[in-house]
Design a protein around this motif. Structure first.
Motif, PDB file in Angstrom:
ATOM      1  N   PHE A   1      -4.559  -2.932  -6.978  1.00 37.70           N
ATOM      2  CA  PHE A   1      -3.428  -3.488  -6.233  1.00 37.70           C
ATOM      3  C   PHE A   1      -3.088  -2.597  -5.038  1.00 37.70           C
ATOM      4  O   PHE A   1      -2.956  -3.063  -3.908  1.00 37.70           O
ATOM      5  CB  PHE A   1      -2.223  -3.609  -7.168  1.00 37.70           C
TER       6      PHE A   1
ATOM      7  N   MET B   1      -2.899  -9.178  10.776  1.00 40.74           N
ATOM      8  CA  MET B   1      -2.495  -9.746   9.479  1.00 40.74           C
ATOM      9  C   MET B   1      -3.220  -9.023   8.356  1.00 40.74           C
ATOM     10  O   MET B   1      -4.447  -8.918   8.368  1.00 40.74           O
ATOM     11  CB  MET B   1      -2.867 -11.249   9.495  1.00 40.74           C
ATOM     12  N   ASN B   2      -2.456  -8.512   7.398  1.00 42.06           N
ATOM     13  CA  ASN B   2      -3.046  -7.783   6.278  1.00 42.06           C
ATOM     14  C   ASN B   2      -3.252  -8.752   5.101  1.00 42.06           C
ATOM     15  O   ASN B   2      -2.462  -8.815   4.161  1.00 42.06           O
ATOM     16  CB  ASN B   2      -2.123  -6.626   5.894  1.00 42.06           C
TER      17      ASN B   2
ATOM     18  N   ALA C   1       3.479   0.550   2.651  1.00 45.15           N
ATOM     19  CA  ALA C   1       2.158  -0.001   2.960  1.00 45.15           C
ATOM     20  C   ALA C   1       2.143  -0.609   4.368  1.00 45.15           C
ATOM     21  O   ALA C   1       3.189  -0.999   4.889  1.00 45.15           O
ATOM     22  CB  ALA C   1       1.797  -1.064   1.933  1.00 45.15           C
ATOM     23  N   PRO C   2       0.951  -0.683   4.963  1.00 45.12           N
ATOM     24  CA  PRO C   2       0.844  -1.290   6.302  1.00 45.12           C
ATOM     25  C   PRO C   2       0.941  -2.806   6.209  1.00 45.12           C
ATOM     26  O   PRO C   2      -0.028  -3.517   6.381  1.00 45.12           O
ATOM     27  CB  PRO C   2      -0.541  -0.843   6.782  1.00 45.12           C
ATOM     28  N   ILE C   3       2.133  -3.280   5.908  1.00 47.03           N
ATOM     29  CA  ILE C   3       2.332  -4.700   5.658  1.00 47.03           C
ATOM     30  C   ILE C   3       3.676  -5.098   6.244  1.00 47.03           C
ATOM     31  O   ILE C   3       4.634  -4.336   6.163  1.00 47.03           O
ATOM     32  CB  ILE C   3       2.251  -4.965   4.122  1.00 47.03           C
ATOM     33  N   SER C   4       3.711  -6.265   6.892  1.00 45.05           N
ATOM     34  CA  SER C   4       4.967  -6.697   7.500  1.00 45.05           C
ATOM     35  C   SER C   4       5.816  -7.388   6.451  1.00 45.05           C
ATOM     36  O   SER C   4       5.324  -7.794   5.396  1.00 45.05           O
ATOM     37  CB  SER C   4       4.695  -7.669   8.650  1.00 45.05           C
TER      38      SER C   4
ATOM     39  N   ARG D   1      -3.021 -11.112  -0.583  1.00 47.96           N
ATOM     40  CA  ARG D   1      -3.825 -11.539  -1.724  1.00 47.96           C
ATOM     41  C   ARG D   1      -3.428 -10.779  -2.998  1.00 47.96           C
ATOM     42  O   ARG D   1      -3.211 -11.391  -4.050  1.00 47.96           O
ATOM     43  CB  ARG D   1      -5.315 -11.307  -1.421  1.00 47.96           C
ATOM     44  N   VAL D   2      -3.319  -9.437  -2.903  1.00 49.27           N
ATOM     45  CA  VAL D   2      -3.018  -8.696  -4.142  1.00 49.27           C
ATOM     46  C   VAL D   2      -1.603  -8.964  -4.649  1.00 49.27           C
ATOM     47  O   VAL D   2      -1.376  -9.005  -5.856  1.00 49.27           O
ATOM     48  CB  VAL D   2      -3.287  -7.162  -4.033  1.00 49.27           C
ATOM     49  N   ILE D   3      -0.647  -9.149  -3.731  1.00 43.91           N
ATOM     50  CA  ILE D   3       0.713  -9.458  -4.192  1.00 43.91           C
ATOM     51  C   ILE D   3       0.722 -10.826  -4.870  1.00 43.91           C
ATOM     52  O   ILE D   3       1.272 -11.002  -5.961  1.00 43.91           O
ATOM     53  CB  ILE D   3       1.727  -9.438  -3.017  1.00 43.91           C
TER      54      ILE D   3
ATOM     55  N   HIS E   1      -5.488  -8.759   2.753  1.00 45.82           N
ATOM     56  CA  HIS E   1      -5.758  -8.116   1.469  1.00 45.82           C
ATOM     57  C   HIS E   1      -4.450  -7.877   0.714  1.00 45.82           C
ATOM     58  O   HIS E   1      -4.379  -8.075  -0.495  1.00 45.82           O
ATOM     59  CB  HIS E   1      -6.486  -6.790   1.672  1.00 45.82           C
ATOM     60  N   ALA E   2      -3.440  -7.467   1.457  1.00 46.07           N
ATOM     61  CA  ALA E   2      -2.152  -7.185   0.828  1.00 46.07           C
ATOM     62  C   ALA E   2      -1.512  -8.466   0.307  1.00 46.07           C
ATOM     63  O   ALA E   2      -0.998  -8.501  -0.816  1.00 46.07           O
ATOM     64  CB  ALA E   2      -1.227  -6.495   1.821  1.00 46.07           C
TER      65      ALA E   2
ATOM     66  N   VAL F   1       5.183  -0.920  -1.747  1.00 49.67           N
ATOM     67  CA  VAL F   1       5.135  -2.043  -0.811  1.00 49.67           C
ATOM     68  C   VAL F   1       5.772  -1.630   0.517  1.00 49.67           C
ATOM     69  O   VAL F   1       5.265  -1.950   1.591  1.00 49.67           O
ATOM     70  CB  VAL F   1       5.858  -3.264  -1.426  1.00 49.67           C
TER      71      VAL F   1
ATOM     72  N   TYR G   1       3.614   0.818  12.914  1.00 44.28           N
ATOM     73  CA  TYR G   1       3.626   1.217  11.492  1.00 44.28           C
ATOM     74  C   TYR G   1       2.337   0.888  10.763  1.00 44.28           C
ATOM     75  O   TYR G   1       1.944   1.570   9.834  1.00 44.28           O
ATOM     76  CB  TYR G   1       4.827   0.594  10.783  1.00 44.28           C
ATOM     77  N   ARG G   2       1.641  -0.164  11.183  1.00 46.16           N
ATOM     78  CA  ARG G   2       0.407  -0.498  10.460  1.00 46.16           C
ATOM     79  C   ARG G   2      -0.625   0.616  10.606  1.00 46.16           C
ATOM     80  O   ARG G   2      -1.281   1.018   9.647  1.00 46.16           O
ATOM     81  CB  ARG G   2      -0.185  -1.802  10.977  1.00 46.16           C
TER      82      ARG G   2
ATOM     83  N   GLY H   1      -5.596  -2.861  -2.180  1.00 46.75           N
ATOM     84  CA  GLY H   1      -5.428  -4.099  -1.420  1.00 46.75           C
ATOM     85  C   GLY H   1      -4.189  -4.055  -0.542  1.00 46.75           C
ATOM     86  O   GLY H   1      -4.200  -4.484   0.610  1.00 46.75           O
ATOM     87  N   LEU H   2      -3.114  -3.504  -1.115  1.00 41.94           N
ATOM     88  CA  LEU H   2      -1.854  -3.431  -0.382  1.00 41.94           C
ATOM     89  C   LEU H   2      -2.029  -2.684   0.938  1.00 41.94           C
ATOM     90  O   LEU H   2      -1.393  -2.986   1.942  1.00 41.94           O
ATOM     91  CB  LEU H   2      -0.832  -2.709  -1.258  1.00 41.94           C
ATOM     92  N   PHE H   3      -2.902  -1.697   0.933  1.00 42.46           N
ATOM     93  CA  PHE H   3      -3.117  -0.917   2.142  1.00 42.46           C
ATOM     94  C   PHE H   3      -4.225  -1.510   3.014  1.00 42.46           C
ATOM     95  O   PHE H   3      -4.762  -0.845   3.910  1.00 42.46           O
ATOM     96  CB  PHE H   3      -3.384   0.550   1.803  1.00 42.46           C
ATOM     97  N   GLY H   4      -4.565  -2.772   2.719  1.00 39.73           N
ATOM     98  CA  GLY H   4      -5.430  -3.517   3.634  1.00 39.73           C
ATOM     99  C   GLY H   4      -6.911  -3.250   3.475  1.00 39.73           C
ATOM    100  O   GLY H   4      -7.693  -3.572   4.378  1.00 39.73           O
TER     101      GLY H   4
ATOM    102  N   ARG I   1       0.711   3.907   8.651  1.00 41.75           N
ATOM    103  CA  ARG I   1       0.784   3.838   7.182  1.00 41.75           C
ATOM    104  C   ARG I   1      -0.587   3.754   6.523  1.00 41.75           C
ATOM    105  O   ARG I   1      -0.766   4.234   5.403  1.00 41.75           O
ATOM    106  CB  ARG I   1       1.631   2.633   6.760  1.00 41.75           C
ATOM    107  N   GLU I   2      -1.531   3.111   7.222  1.00 41.02           N
ATOM    108  CA  GLU I   2      -2.898   3.038   6.735  1.00 41.02           C
ATOM    109  C   GLU I   2      -3.460   4.418   6.407  1.00 41.02           C
ATOM    110  O   GLU I   2      -4.276   4.577   5.503  1.00 41.02           O
ATOM    111  CB  GLU I   2      -3.736   2.487   7.882  1.00 41.02           C
TER     112      GLU I   2
ATOM    113  N   GLU J   1       4.521 -10.754   5.509  1.00 41.71           N
ATOM    114  CA  GLU J   1       3.401 -10.770   4.565  1.00 41.71           C
ATOM    115  C   GLU J   1       3.904 -10.560   3.134  1.00 41.71           C
ATOM    116  O   GLU J   1       3.397 -11.175   2.193  1.00 41.71           O
ATOM    117  CB  GLU J   1       2.370  -9.708   4.958  1.00 41.71           C
TER     118      GLU J   1
END
Ligand SMILES: Nc1ncnc2c1ncn2[C@@H]1O[C@H](COP(=O)(O)OP(=O)(O)O)[C@@H](O)[C@H]1O
Ligand SMILES: [Mg+2]
Lengths: 308, 253
Positions: free
Chosen positions: A101, B1-2, B95-98, B7-9, B4-5, B92, A73-74, A104-107, A77-78, B101
């Protein structure tokens, strides 16, 4: 070239028991603009949400750029940006913070210059320090687009982007879509405005009742499914169709002053010459002749009515 | 590990407190001062000493715990409930976030905020009574463990709740009574024997007792037991969160 998005036999039944998607398969080519057409409740949002990872498919798989959207998924979704159908935005945040925001959320690391350019393109730059809750509906829609594009996605989903949107924003949006297309971004939009699909899409998918009824090149679809109508205006109105004319697909309109002849453009012979001869033989005199091509809208209505 | 995500949250959640900075700082300062006026001065003048500690100082750890628990829960539950309520959670989730995270961002921010508030109360208390901290490192450990585990509980409540009433329900009906009955303002030994036994089933008692021990080396239960109980609580909350994430409970359809 392998498809950028590949949907393979996806079905979705919600916890409520509602079957929102049934066995949907679809390949989307990189760089194309695909319009998903369908009435309310057809399953368009569900399909998009499944690709983006918000909804979990009950069965079937989705790959994006060759990666499975669940196990990888990473990576998938990116690549994706999503502009949702509803105006879902926070309240106590500024436009600038909200868009930062999302990036950042999308890395992605912060990139103020890029966000500035994006906000300017969407006429949001002056509003960058405004609180989201103070914005009008149209402005909110622009913010949602900026958020979706903040991480430079390769695939953009627009879920009913022009529902309730003013002319200005509509124009801006299509200009943006054109620029994105130039840079090779794949765009998938859902709509129930058929003119929209007719205007900008390369391919059109028709979805209804959770089933993908067809996907085809827009021009070919209009050509193949298209019917033409010949409108014959008469000098004297008719009460009923004369006996000699009943072997044609004719109908009377305008209090009997017009004959409408519907014919298939793909047929070997359109039958127009014979019809005109028959009209002449029936002793009717013509005032005017007009022909028109059916629009995507009529094709769509036909399709949806045709399904079992 | 994301990162950036995360950090922003984290930043977003901390900014939320920043917007209400005055309230964030003033409300613990004012309520602590009021507690001191009421309990420390009015009641304390009659009680004088509890287990060799002046009553005013004795209630400080309980006061801090009271704020820590309520603040952790309300911050963390609101932080995740609100985006669910407004629908902005879609971002959220796409997003590419586990999930871990997401957890780190939300719970990390809520725990940080409570930690800051705990410190403010401690400093405020220092103006009213003479404080002595026997085991500063243990104090810090109890402080952090409490902030983290109750922020985790808040996060669970924020995912479970499907209305604002439910969001308020647990803090109101469960946490506040447990804190008040958990020896915030008294030593368990001051209660009749039957009530002493009942109190032993109150998990908050172990928190306050251990925390108070790190200040004054007096405790209702052994420090080891306190530590064990808080780690157990942390483990239970983690297990619930793990199950919620695995099943997509109330987050994913
Ligand atoms: N979370 C949900 N739970 C149950 N049913 C849902 C949910 N979301 C959508 N549906 C139903 O699924 C069907 C398809 O919805 P949707 O994908 O939103 O359609 P569209 O976007 O084409 O209007 C609708 O009948 C809708 O009521
Ligand atoms: Mg929809």
């Amino acid at each position: 070239m392998p498809p950028i998005v590949s949907i393979n036999r996806v079905s979705k039944r919600y916890a409520s028991g509602h079957q929102a998607l049934t066995d949907v398969s679809l390949d989307i080519a990189e760089g194309e603009i695909l319009a998903l057409l369908g009435p309310n409740g057809a399953g368009k949002t569900t399909l998009i949400s499944t690709i983006c990872g918000i909804v979990t498919a009950s069965s079937g798989t989705v790959t994006v750029a060759g990666y499975d959207n669940v196990s990888d998924y990473r990576k998938t979704r990116e690549l994706i940006g999503l502009v949702p159908q509803e105006l879902t935005l926070g309240a106590f945040d500024t436009v600038w913070n909200s868009v930062s925001f999302s990036r950042g959320l999308f890395g992605k690391r912060p990139h103020p210059a890029l966000l500035e350019e994006l906000l300017k393109e969407l006429s949001l730059w002056e509003k960058r320090d405004s609180m989201l809750m103070t914005l009008s509906g149209g402005m909110k829609r622009r913010v949602l687009i900026a958020k979706a594009l903040s991480h430079e996605p390769r695939i953009l989903f627009l879920d009913e982007p022009t529902a309730g949107v003013d002319v200005e924003l509509r124009k801006d949006m299509w200009r943006l879509v054109e620029r994105l297309r130039q840079s090779g971004v794949t765009i998938i939009l859902t709509t129930h405005y058929i003119e929209e699909a007719e205007e900008i899409a390369d391919r059109v998918g028709v979805i209804d009742g959770g089933r993908l009824l067809l996907v085809d090149d827009k021009n070919r679809l209009m050509h193949e499914m298209g019917r033409k109508q010949l409108e014959i205006e008469l000098k004297q109105p008719l009460a009923a169709l004369p006996a000699g004319l009943d072997r044609w697909d004719l109908s009377l309109a305008g209090d009997g002053s017009r004959l409408i002849y519907t014919y298939d453009t793909q047929a070997r012979s359109t039958g127009i010459t014979a019809l005109l001869q028959a009209i002449h033989d029936a002793g009717l005199s013509l005032k005017d002749l007009k022909s028109k091509q059916s629009s995507l809208e009529e094709i769509f209505v036909d399709l949806v009515n045709m399904k079992p | 590990m994301n990162w950036h995500a995360v950090r922003v949250i984290y930043k977003f959640e901390m900014l939320r407190a920043w917007h209400t900075l005055l309230q964030t700082i003033l409300s613990p300062v004012i309520s602590t001062s009021l507690y001191f006026v009421v309990f420390g001065a009015a009641i304390g003048s009659r009680i004088e000493q509890v287990e060799g500690v002046s009553y005013g100082a004795f209630i400080v750890p309980g006061l801090i715990m009271l704020s820590l628990l309520t603040q952790s829960i309300s911050n963390a539950s609101f932080g995740i409930y609100f985006p669910r309520f407004t629908g902005t959670i879609y971002e959220v989730l796409s997003a590419p976030i586990s999930f871990y995270e997401i957890l780190l961002g939300y719970v990390g921010a809520a725990a940080s905020k409570s930690l800051i508030i705990g410190t403010i109360i401690l400093v405020t208390a220092g103006f009213f009574v003479e404080l002595r901290i026997a085991h500063p490192l243990w104090m810090l450990a109890f402080l952090i463990l409490t902030c983290v585990s109750f922020s985790l509980l808040g996060f669970i409540i924020g995912i479970w709740a499907d209305s604002f009433e439910k969001l308020q329900l647990i803090p109101l009906l469960v946490i506040t009574p447990l804190v008040f009955l958990g020896g915030s303002f008294y030593s368990v030994e001051m209660l009749p024997p039957a009530w002493q036994t009942v109190t032993l089933f109150n998990p908050v008692l172990y928190l306050i007792s251990g925390f108070r021990w790190s200040f004054f080396e007096v405790a209702d239960v052994s420090v080891g037991l306190s530590l064990f109980m808080i780690l157990l609580f942390l483990a239970i909350c983690s297990a619930i969160v793990w199950w919620m994430f695995k099943s997509g409970y109330r987050l994913k359809q």
